[in-house]
Design a protein around this motif. Structure first.
Motif, PDB file in Angstrom:
ATOM      1  N   ILE A  45      -6.178  -1.847  -4.638  1.00  0.00           N
ATOM      2  CA  ILE A  45      -5.234  -2.580  -3.804  1.00  0.00           C
ATOM      3  C   ILE A  45      -5.682  -4.024  -3.583  1.00  0.00           C
ATOM      4  O   ILE A  45      -4.855  -4.934  -3.408  1.00  0.00           O
ATOM      5  N   THR A  46      -7.001  -4.270  -3.614  1.00  0.00           N
ATOM      6  CA  THR A  46      -7.503  -5.634  -3.407  1.00  0.00           C
ATOM      7  C   THR A  46      -7.186  -6.548  -4.585  1.00  0.00           C
ATOM      8  O   THR A  46      -7.302  -7.769  -4.466  1.00  0.00           O
ATOM      9  N   GLN A  47      -6.777  -5.967  -5.704  1.00  0.00           N
ATOM     10  CA  GLN A  47      -6.488  -6.762  -6.900  1.00  0.00           C
ATOM     11  C   GLN A  47      -4.993  -6.859  -7.194  1.00  0.00           C
ATOM     12  O   GLN A  47      -4.598  -7.389  -8.235  1.00  0.00           O
ATOM     13  N   ILE A  48      -4.169  -6.343  -6.303  1.00  0.00           N
ATOM     14  CA  ILE A  48      -2.731  -6.301  -6.559  1.00  0.00           C
ATOM     15  C   ILE A  48      -2.149  -7.698  -6.691  1.00  0.00           C
ATOM     16  O   ILE A  48      -1.432  -8.007  -7.654  1.00  0.00           O
ATOM     17  N   MET A  49      -2.407  -8.574  -5.725  1.00  0.00           N
ATOM     18  CA  MET A  49      -1.831  -9.912  -5.779  1.00  0.00           C
ATOM     19  C   MET A  49      -2.372 -10.687  -6.971  1.00  0.00           C
ATOM     20  O   MET A  49      -1.654 -11.485  -7.581  1.00  0.00           O
ATOM     21  N   THR A  50      -3.641 -10.440  -7.313  1.00  0.00           N
ATOM     22  CA  THR A  50      -4.196 -11.083  -8.504  1.00  0.00           C
ATOM     23  C   THR A  50      -3.463 -10.613  -9.753  1.00  0.00           C
ATOM     24  O   THR A  50      -3.163 -11.402 -10.653  1.00  0.00           O
TER      25      THR A  50
ATOM     26  N   ILE B  50       0.831  -1.204   0.000  1.00  0.00           N
ATOM     27  CA  ILE B  50       0.000   0.000   0.000  1.00  0.00           C
ATOM     28  C   ILE B  50       0.867   1.256   0.000  1.00  0.00           C
ATOM     29  O   ILE B  50       0.648   2.189  -0.781  1.00  0.00           O
ATOM     30  N   LEU B  51       1.877   1.283   0.879  1.00  0.00           N
ATOM     31  CA  LEU B  51       2.764   2.441   0.957  1.00  0.00           C
ATOM     32  C   LEU B  51       3.523   2.652  -0.344  1.00  0.00           C
ATOM     33  O   LEU B  51       3.599   3.775  -0.869  1.00  0.00           O
ATOM     34  N   SER B  52       4.088   1.567  -0.889  1.00  0.00           N
ATOM     35  CA  SER B  52       4.891   1.672  -2.106  1.00  0.00           C
ATOM     36  C   SER B  52       4.044   2.106  -3.298  1.00  0.00           C
ATOM     37  O   SER B  52       4.453   2.986  -4.077  1.00  0.00           O
ATOM     38  N   LEU B  53       2.877   1.521  -3.452  1.00  0.00           N
ATOM     39  CA  LEU B  53       2.032   1.853  -4.596  1.00  0.00           C
ATOM     40  C   LEU B  53       1.489   3.278  -4.507  1.00  0.00           C
ATOM     41  O   LEU B  53       1.491   4.011  -5.505  1.00  0.00           O
ATOM     42  N   ASP B  54       1.039   3.674  -3.338  1.00  0.00           N
ATOM     43  CA  ASP B  54       0.519   5.044  -3.182  1.00  0.00           C
ATOM     44  C   ASP B  54       1.613   6.069  -3.469  1.00  0.00           C
ATOM     45  O   ASP B  54       1.384   7.052  -4.189  1.00  0.00           O
ATOM     46  N   LEU B  55       2.793   5.835  -2.928  1.00  0.00           N
ATOM     47  CA  LEU B  55       3.901   6.764  -3.143  1.00  0.00           C
ATOM     48  C   LEU B  55       4.351   6.738  -4.602  1.00  0.00           C
ATOM     49  O   LEU B  55       4.642   7.783  -5.194  1.00  0.00           O
ATOM     50  N   GLY B  56       4.386   5.552  -5.192  1.00  0.00           N
ATOM     51  CA  GLY B  56       4.798   5.429  -6.583  1.00  0.00           C
ATOM     52  C   GLY B  56       3.839   6.117  -7.541  1.00  0.00           C
ATOM     53  O   GLY B  56       4.263   6.824  -8.466  1.00  0.00           O
ATOM     54  N   HIS B  57       2.537   5.944  -7.324  1.00  0.00           N
ATOM     55  CA  HIS B  57       1.545   6.621  -8.173  1.00  0.00           C
ATOM     56  C   HIS B  57       1.624   8.132  -8.008  1.00  0.00           C
ATOM     57  O   HIS B  57       1.440   8.884  -8.973  1.00  0.00           O
ATOM     58  N   LEU B  58       1.908   8.567  -6.785  1.00  0.00           N
ATOM     59  CA  LEU B  58       2.041   9.998  -6.536  1.00  0.00           C
ATOM     60  C   LEU B  58       3.240  10.570  -7.289  1.00  0.00           C
ATOM     61  O   LEU B  58       3.156  11.650  -7.899  1.00  0.00           O
ATOM     62  N   ILE B  59       4.357   9.861  -7.275  1.00  0.00           N
ATOM     63  CA  ILE B  59       5.571  10.322  -7.950  1.00  0.00           C
ATOM     64  C   ILE B  59       5.395  10.300  -9.467  1.00  0.00           C
ATOM     65  O   ILE B  59       5.785  11.243 -10.171  1.00  0.00           O
ATOM     66  N   LEU B  60       4.791   9.244  -9.989  1.00  0.00           N
ATOM     67  CA  LEU B  60       4.659   9.068 -11.437  1.00  0.00           C
ATOM     68  C   LEU B  60       3.419   9.740 -12.015  1.00  0.00           C
ATOM     69  O   LEU B  60       3.286   9.840 -13.243  1.00  0.00           O
ATOM     70  N   GLY B  61       2.511  10.174 -11.143  1.00  0.00           N
ATOM     71  CA  GLY B  61       1.282  10.799 -11.623  1.00  0.00           C
ATOM     72  C   GLY B  61       0.340   9.839 -12.297  1.00  0.00           C
ATOM     73  O   GLY B  61      -0.375  10.200 -13.249  1.00  0.00           O
ATOM     74  N   THR B  62       0.284   8.601 -11.816  1.00  0.00           N
ATOM     75  CA  THR B  62      -0.570   7.579 -12.438  1.00  0.00           C
ATOM     76  C   THR B  62      -1.699   7.130 -11.509  1.00  0.00           C
ATOM     77  O   THR B  62      -2.259   6.055 -11.696  1.00  0.00           O
TER      78      THR B  62
ATOM     79  N   TYR C  18       5.133   0.399  -7.914  1.00  0.00           N
ATOM     80  CA  TYR C  18       5.589  -0.338  -6.735  1.00  0.00           C
ATOM     81  C   TYR C  18       7.101  -0.209  -6.596  1.00  0.00           C
ATOM     82  O   TYR C  18       7.630   0.030  -5.492  1.00  0.00           O
ATOM     83  N   LEU C  19       7.831  -0.351  -7.703  1.00  0.00           N
ATOM     84  CA  LEU C  19       9.286  -0.280  -7.677  1.00  0.00           C
ATOM     85  C   LEU C  19       9.770   1.112  -7.284  1.00  0.00           C
ATOM     86  O   LEU C  19      10.639   1.260  -6.413  1.00  0.00           O
ATOM     87  N   VAL C  20       9.194   2.135  -7.917  1.00  0.00           N
ATOM     88  CA  VAL C  20       9.602   3.514  -7.640  1.00  0.00           C
ATOM     89  C   VAL C  20       9.205   3.926  -6.225  1.00  0.00           C
ATOM     90  O   VAL C  20       9.989   4.530  -5.487  1.00  0.00           O
ATOM     91  N   GLY C  21       7.976   3.604  -5.840  1.00  0.00           N
ATOM     92  CA  GLY C  21       7.496   3.994  -4.520  1.00  0.00           C
ATOM     93  C   GLY C  21       8.138   3.230  -3.384  1.00  0.00           C
ATOM     94  O   GLY C  21       8.242   3.746  -2.263  1.00  0.00           O
TER      95      GLY C  21
ATOM     96  N   PHE D 175       0.120  -3.833 -16.640  1.00  0.00           N
ATOM     97  CA  PHE D 175       0.672  -4.273 -15.361  1.00  0.00           C
ATOM     98  C   PHE D 175       1.974  -3.555 -15.058  1.00  0.00           C
ATOM     99  O   PHE D 175       2.203  -3.101 -13.935  1.00  0.00           O
ATOM    100  N   PHE D 176       2.850  -3.441 -16.067  1.00  0.00           N
ATOM    101  CA  PHE D 176       4.146  -2.805 -15.845  1.00  0.00           C
ATOM    102  C   PHE D 176       3.983  -1.334 -15.479  1.00  0.00           C
ATOM    103  O   PHE D 176       4.617  -0.855 -14.522  1.00  0.00           O
ATOM    104  N   HIS D 177       3.144  -0.612 -16.216  1.00  0.00           N
ATOM    105  CA  HIS D 177       3.028   0.833 -16.023  1.00  0.00           C
ATOM    106  C   HIS D 177       2.222   1.215 -14.787  1.00  0.00           C
ATOM    107  O   HIS D 177       2.493   2.265 -14.178  1.00  0.00           O
ATOM    108  N   TYR D 178       1.247   0.409 -14.410  1.00  0.00           N
ATOM    109  CA  TYR D 178       0.341   0.824 -13.340  1.00  0.00           C
ATOM    110  C   TYR D 178       0.424  -0.022 -12.071  1.00  0.00           C
ATOM    111  O   TYR D 178      -0.272   0.265 -11.102  1.00  0.00           O
ATOM    112  N   VAL D 179       1.272  -1.066 -12.084  1.00  0.00           N
ATOM    113  CA  VAL D 179       1.464  -1.868 -10.869  1.00  0.00           C
ATOM    114  C   VAL D 179       2.954  -2.008 -10.563  1.00  0.00           C
ATOM    115  O   VAL D 179       3.434  -1.542  -9.529  1.00  0.00           O
TER     116      VAL D 179
END
Length: 214
Positions: A119-124, A100-112, A162-165, A154-158
């Motif tokens: 978040i409930t579909q991340i593992m799927t 949750i922390l990584s994805l929220d921060l990553g989307h904020l940085i990348l503007g996506t 996650y990697l950047v955040g 998946f690469f651009h939005y998950v």
């Protein structure tokens, strides 16, 4: 085999053990702490290894955390075994918070954020991506047609968010882990040395006493 369980745990028990170890998380963490403190290497190398394992657990490279932690440890001359132990920072209890922390921060940085996957579909999403990769690799050696376009979203939005955040929190957690574990390891080594010295003194006194009696 001599050490095999009489009744192997079923699938439900194995899944339960992932979230709740048989002896509890406190016992599991204590065991890992003892394992790390008994590694025959310099404290600063062990602390570096632990930091590498912690950092690796903040990446979206699920299934490759061990290899990434070992590679990072070799790169900065840390202890590889300690790096593998450090990956325990990412476990079924902490992964949801890390994700949750990584994805929220990553989307904020990348503007996506507008295209963020719930978040409930991340593992799927990770499971489906792994399946797509497997299918495409298999297609390379068969008559099937490879199709990597399905992994683009998946690469651009998950994966990328996650990697950047996860990089910032991962570095912060790894740094904290290093500075916490280093003095703890040094203190433990001094305590063990003091205990060995005290034990040696007692044995010497006992031997001297036996010699005097004779």
């Amino acid at each position: 085999m001599v050490f095999r369980r009489r009744s192997p745990p079923n699938l439900a028990r194995r899944i339960t053990n992932l979230f709740l170890p048989p002896g509890g998380w406190r016992r599991a963490l204590t065991y890992l702490r003892h394992r790390a403190s008994r590694i025959p290497d310099a404290p600063h190398r062990i602390a570096r290894g632990l930091a590498c394992g912690i950092l690796a657990s903040f990446t979206p490279l699920f299934g490759l955390h061990f290899f990434l932690a070992a590679a990072l440890a070799l790169l900065i001359r840390g202890n590889v075994i300690a790096a593998l132990i450090g990956t325990a920072a990412g476990n079924p209890l902490t992964f949801p918070f890390i994700a949750i922390l990584s994805l929220d921060l990553g989307h904020l940085i990348l503007g996506t954020r507008a295209e963020a996957v719930p978040i409930t579909q991340i593992m799927t999403a990770f499971g489906q991506a792994g399946d797509e990769i497997f299918r495409n690799v298999r297609a390379m050696f068969s008559a099937d047609i490879t199709n990597w376009s399905r992994l683009e979203r998946f690469f651009h939005y998950v994966f990328l968010p996650y990697l950047v955040g996860g990089l910032g929190p991962g570095l912060a957690a790894a740094t904290a882990g290093y500075w916490i574990s280093l003095p703890a390891l040094k203190g433990y080594r001094k305590l063990r040395a003091a205990r060995r010295e005290a034990r040696a003194c007692k044995q010497a006194e006992a031997a001297a006493g036996e010699g005097t009696e004779e």
